[in-house]
Structures are given as structure tokens and as C-alpha cells.
Design a protein around this motif. Structure first.
Motif, PDB file in Angstrom:
ATOM      1  N   PRO A 181       0.835  -1.205   0.000  1.00 52.44           N
ATOM      2  CA  PRO A 181       0.000   0.000   0.000  1.00 52.44           C
ATOM      3  C   PRO A 181       0.875   1.262   0.000  1.00 52.44           C
ATOM      4  N   VAL A 182       0.193   2.415  -0.110  1.00 54.41           N
ATOM      5  CA  VAL A 182       0.906   3.691   0.046  1.00 54.41           C
ATOM      6  C   VAL A 182       1.404   3.770   1.493  1.00 54.41           C
ATOM      7  N   THR A 183       2.641   4.235   1.656  1.00 53.10           N
ATOM      8  CA  THR A 183       3.224   4.372   3.009  1.00 53.10           C
ATOM      9  C   THR A 183       3.421   5.852   3.330  1.00 53.10           C
ATOM     10  N   ASN A 184       3.778   6.118   4.582  1.00 54.47           N
ATOM     11  CA  ASN A 184       4.076   7.507   4.944  1.00 54.47           C
ATOM     12  C   ASN A 184       5.311   8.015   4.200  1.00 54.47           C
TER      13      ASN A 184
ATOM     14  N   THR B  98       1.270 -10.425  -7.828  1.00 55.13           N
ATOM     15  CA  THR B  98       0.108 -10.590  -6.945  1.00 55.13           C
ATOM     16  C   THR B  98       0.146  -9.479  -5.909  1.00 55.13           C
ATOM     17  N   ALA B  99      -0.932  -8.707  -5.867  1.00 58.35           N
ATOM     18  CA  ALA B  99      -0.956  -7.561  -4.955  1.00 58.35           C
ATOM     19  C   ALA B  99      -1.901  -7.812  -3.798  1.00 58.35           C
ATOM     20  N   PHE B 100      -1.706  -7.076  -2.726  1.00 60.23           N
ATOM     21  CA  PHE B 100      -2.620  -7.159  -1.574  1.00 60.23           C
ATOM     22  C   PHE B 100      -3.905  -6.402  -1.905  1.00 60.23           C
ATOM     23  N   PHE B 101      -3.755  -5.147  -2.336  1.00 63.15           N
ATOM     24  CA  PHE B 101      -4.909  -4.345  -2.730  1.00 63.15           C
ATOM     25  C   PHE B 101      -5.053  -4.347  -4.249  1.00 63.15           C
TER      26      PHE B 101
END
Ligand code: PNS
Length: 163
Positions: free
Chosen positions: A12-15, A42-45
Motif C-alpha cells: 500500500p501507500v506508506t508515509n 500478486t498484490a494485496f490491494f
């Protein structure tokens, strides 16, 4: 009008990503955060989820006068950047270990599209070890990820993994 593309997987996008975008806002009038559609990985989102999360969390960062939008793209990044009339590609570099791969990509991209410049930016030191891959790994092993990702990302990761 200085327009940059900030491409990546953002899964995902991180800080750290948000820190780079905020820094980029000081240099560019417009930044397009471009999420790569990569059927081989293969992605999580899903792509839609990543774009939706990015759009939401970007509302909370200091963008100054810079317009920040989110899009997805497939295929060659330089072709997409040319279609969007971008002047530059923004990439974050955390450590020397990132540099070799980033240098290769930047030089290949320059060969493919000589007018497009790659701009490397360093995130704040507190994010120098933060990557989407490690965030997912520690999350799946039950460790806290607060302060590494925006609260919405943590919430969406919990929702998704409890399904
Ligand atoms: O966040 P990531 O996974 O490190 O981002 C990598 C990304 C998306 C910037 C890179 O894989 C890319 O640009 N892919 C698109 C296909 C492409 O143009 N490949 C040639 C790179 S020289």
C-alpha cells in the motif's frame, strides 16, 4: 507548467510515499501519482483499492499550490508520461541499496524518452527503512504498523485481511 509523474505500485501507500509527494509539491505545479497495473504481480490491494486509498489519504497532506491526482497506467511508463505531457518522473531513494535499480531504470527511461528527466528525492530519515513490502510482512505477522502508513491504510488492511 511543471508536471511530474510519481509512478509506483503503492501496495500500500506508506508515509514514506506521502513524504516524497509533499516534497515534490515544492518543485512541481502538478503531480500525477500513477499506479502501475501489473498483472504479473500478486498484490494485496486491487488497483481500484489502491487508487481509492491514495485519493483519500492525499486529501490530508500539505500540497501547497500543487495539484495532486491519482491515475493507474499499464505498459511503458515513459509512454504514459509522454501522453500526459509530463516533464519529469519523481522517484524516492531511501538508501544506497535503492540507487542501483533506480539508476538503471532512470537511464533506460532516458534512453527511451530523452526529454523526460528523473528526479530522485530523499524521504525523511524516519521513513528511510519503510517499504510497502516490509509493511505487509510485519502486518501479516501481527506487528503494529502505526506511524508507517496512514491510519486509513491500516484500517483497510485489517478489513481486507479479516474477510
Ligand atoms: O513501486 P515500484 O514497484 O518500485 O515501481 C516500479 C515502477 C512502476 C516505477 C516501474 O516498474 C515501472 O515504471 N514500470 C512500468 C513498465 C516500464 O516502463 N518498465 C521499464 C522501466 S525502465
Amino acid at each position: 507548467m511543471r508536471r511530474a509523474i510519481y509512478p509506483g505500485s503503492f501496495d500500500p501507500v506508506t508515509n514514506g510515499h506521502l513524504d516524497i509527494i509533499q516534497r515534490g509539491c515544492k518543485l512541481f505545479d502538478e503531480i500525477i501519482v500513477a499506479v502501475l497495473i501489473n498483472p504479473e504481480k500478486t498484490a494485496f490491494f486491487t488497483i481500484q483499492e489502491r487508487c481509492e486509498i491514495l485519493t483519500e489519504v492525499l486529501k490530508d497532506i500539505d500540497r501547497g499550490d500543487c495539484s495532486v491526482t491519482v491515475e493507474s497506467f499499464a505498459g511503458l511508463m515513459v509512454e504514459y508520461a509522454a501522453e500526459r505531457n509530463a516533464n519529469a518522473i519523481v522517484r524516492g531513494i531511501r538508501a544506497i541499496s535503492d540507487y542501483e535499480y533506480e539508476l538503471q531504470m532512470a537511464l533506460m527511461n532516458r534512453r527511451l524518452q530523452p526529454r523526460l528527466e528523473t528526479v530522485f528525492m530523499m524521504p525523511a530519515e524516519e521513513y528511510s527503512y519503510v517499504s510497502s513490502r516490509l509493511v505487509k510482512e510485519v502486518f501479516h505477522l501481527g506487528a503494529p504498523i502505526k506511524d508507517l502508513v496512514p491510519p486509513l491504510v491500516e484500517q483497510r488492511m485489517r478489513e481486507k485481511s479479516s474477510k
